[in-house]
Design an enzyme around this catalytic site. Structure first.
Site, PDB file in Angstrom:
ATOM      1  N   SER A  33       0.810  -1.204   0.000  1.00  0.00           N
ATOM      2  CA  SER A  33       0.000   0.000   0.000  1.00  0.00           C
ATOM      3  C   SER A  33       0.850   1.264   0.000  1.00  0.00           C
ATOM      4  O   SER A  33       1.958   1.280   0.553  1.00  0.00           O
ATOM      5  CB  SER A  33      -0.898   0.011   1.245  1.00  0.00           C
ATOM      6  OG  SER A  33      -1.539   1.263   1.404  1.00  0.00           O
ATOM      7  N   TYR A  92      -2.144   0.502   9.968  1.00  0.00           N
ATOM      8  CA  TYR A  92      -2.350  -0.191   8.703  1.00  0.00           C
ATOM      9  C   TYR A  92      -1.098  -0.093   7.831  1.00  0.00           C
ATOM     10  O   TYR A  92      -0.586  -1.104   7.332  1.00  0.00           O
ATOM     11  CB  TYR A  92      -3.548   0.398   7.954  1.00  0.00           C
ATOM     12  CG  TYR A  92      -3.615  -0.077   6.524  1.00  0.00           C
ATOM     13  CD1 TYR A  92      -3.856  -1.411   6.218  1.00  0.00           C
ATOM     14  CD2 TYR A  92      -3.429   0.822   5.465  1.00  0.00           C
ATOM     15  CE1 TYR A  92      -3.894  -1.854   4.909  1.00  0.00           C
ATOM     16  CE2 TYR A  92      -3.468   0.388   4.154  1.00  0.00           C
ATOM     17  CZ  TYR A  92      -3.691  -0.942   3.879  1.00  0.00           C
ATOM     18  OH  TYR A  92      -3.718  -1.381   2.576  1.00  0.00           O
ATOM     19  N   LYS A 137       1.708  -3.122   6.588  1.00  0.00           N
ATOM     20  CA  LYS A 137       2.089  -3.379   5.203  1.00  0.00           C
ATOM     21  C   LYS A 137       3.604  -3.280   5.019  1.00  0.00           C
ATOM     22  O   LYS A 137       4.204  -4.078   4.274  1.00  0.00           O
ATOM     23  CB  LYS A 137       1.362  -2.412   4.265  1.00  0.00           C
ATOM     24  CG  LYS A 137      -0.105  -2.740   4.068  1.00  0.00           C
ATOM     25  CD  LYS A 137      -0.283  -4.123   3.451  1.00  0.00           C
ATOM     26  CE  LYS A 137      -1.725  -4.446   3.155  1.00  0.00           C
ATOM     27  NZ  LYS A 137      -1.888  -5.786   2.551  1.00  0.00           N
TER      28      LYS A 137
END
Length: 324
Positions: free
Chosen positions: A117, A141, A145
């Site tokens: 991402s 988040y 990643k």
């Protein structure tokens, strides 16, 4: 023998499009998905309902279907939720990835395409972000990643695993109504939801250091993104292949511009309501896509209007048909 790839998370919005692109390229696909956010109605290939954290199950699937590579899309991806539930995100996105890599090593599957991402970059100052830009994620988040990329890189060094990590930017649109985004956290579906409720959409933050004060993002059509996975697979034929690619359009649109495009496509008057910024949202992130273009020959084919139009037709077929 035809390659067969296991698509982890293949019943989801992006995963279903990836499976479609694999089939169009003549590549076999098997889906494993726990259906926590996906739908089995989208799956038209062999399907296993299960968690990628189950090493024994995944190992059996890899062996039984003679899998030659894995596309890992199974992860949680809501930035705001990751701020309040970091342990859940580290478990789902990091621990489960460790288990998947363990199963791959057991079954001697040595090719992986990883769904990463743009969130790994965090706050950026460059107009266009290249793959060698510093990675300083500002939310759990994005951190999960980035840790995922580290895990894969280290496993590759230890075992010869070949991999491509695709850093997605903002995914939108659909290739077919039955594959539409059913989520409620991406910008365009959020705007549609507000309109369905007879409300004006909300803009989270209007004082960012951007031209119109709203966040600027790079939007990529999900069909183009899916095709990038097929291009990445072709790059894994060489021993020692290990690359990271941005997957975006290379052009930024502000939240206000996206909402204006929705209004134009839908034929509606929309007056968005300002609200407080959401925690963990950077002001601007736009991809430099030169690397993937040069290395893989991949380029996006759809613009923002096409993304919005396809999503609107899928969401409201009767309204959109009446509007032409």
């Amino acid at each position: 023998m035809t390659d067969t790839w296991l698509v982890a998370g293949g019943a989801g919005y992006i995963g279903a499009h990836v499976v479609r692109s694999l089939q169009a390229a003549g590549i076999g696909a098997v889906v494993i998905d726990d259906l926590s956010t996906g739908s089995s109605d989208r799956v038209r290939v062999p399907f296993v309902r299960g968690d990628i954290g189950n090493v024994d199950l995944v190992t059996d699937v890899l062996r039984q279907h003679e899998i030659t590579g894995v596309i890992q899309l199974a992860a949680d991806k809501q930035v705001a939720e990751s701020m309040t539930e970091p342990l859940t995100y580290y478990h789902r996105n990091v621990v489960n990835l460790m288990q998947l890599l363990t199963a791959m090593a057991r079954a001697e599957v040595d090719r992986l395409v990883f769904s990463s991402s743009a969130a790994v970059y965090g706050m950026v100052e460059a107009a266009l972000v290249t793959e060698d830009h510093p990675t300083r994620p500002i939310n759990p988040y994005g951190e999960t990643k980035l840790v995922g990329e580290w895990l894969i890189r280290d496993q590759a060094r230890a075992t010869g695993l070949r991999f491509a990590a695709l850093r997605y930017f903002n995914v939108a649109g659909t290739a077919a109504p039955e594959l539409a985004d059913l989520g409620r956290t991406n910008l365009i579906p959020m705007v549609f939801d507000a309109l369905d409720r007879g409300e004006q959409p909300v803009i989270f933050g209007c004082d960012y250091p951007t031209p119109d004060g709203t966040c600027v993002r790079d939007f990529i059509h999900v069909e183009d993104l899916a095709d990038a996975h097929v291009a990445a697979i072709a790059a894994l034929d060489s021993p020692g292949a290990a690359q990271v690619f941005n997957v975006g359009c290379g052009r930024g649109y502000s939240v206000r511009e996206v909402i204006e495009t929705v209004a134009e496509v839908a034929g509606l008057s929309i007056e968005p309501r300002p609200s407080d910024p959401r925690p963990g949202d950077p002001a601007m992130v736009v991809a430099d896509t030169e690397h993937i273009s040069t290395a893989l020959g991949w380029r996006p084919r759809h613009d923002l209007r096409e993304m919005v139009r396809s999503a609107w037709h899928a969401r409201s077929p009767q309204l959109s048909a009446a509007q032409g």
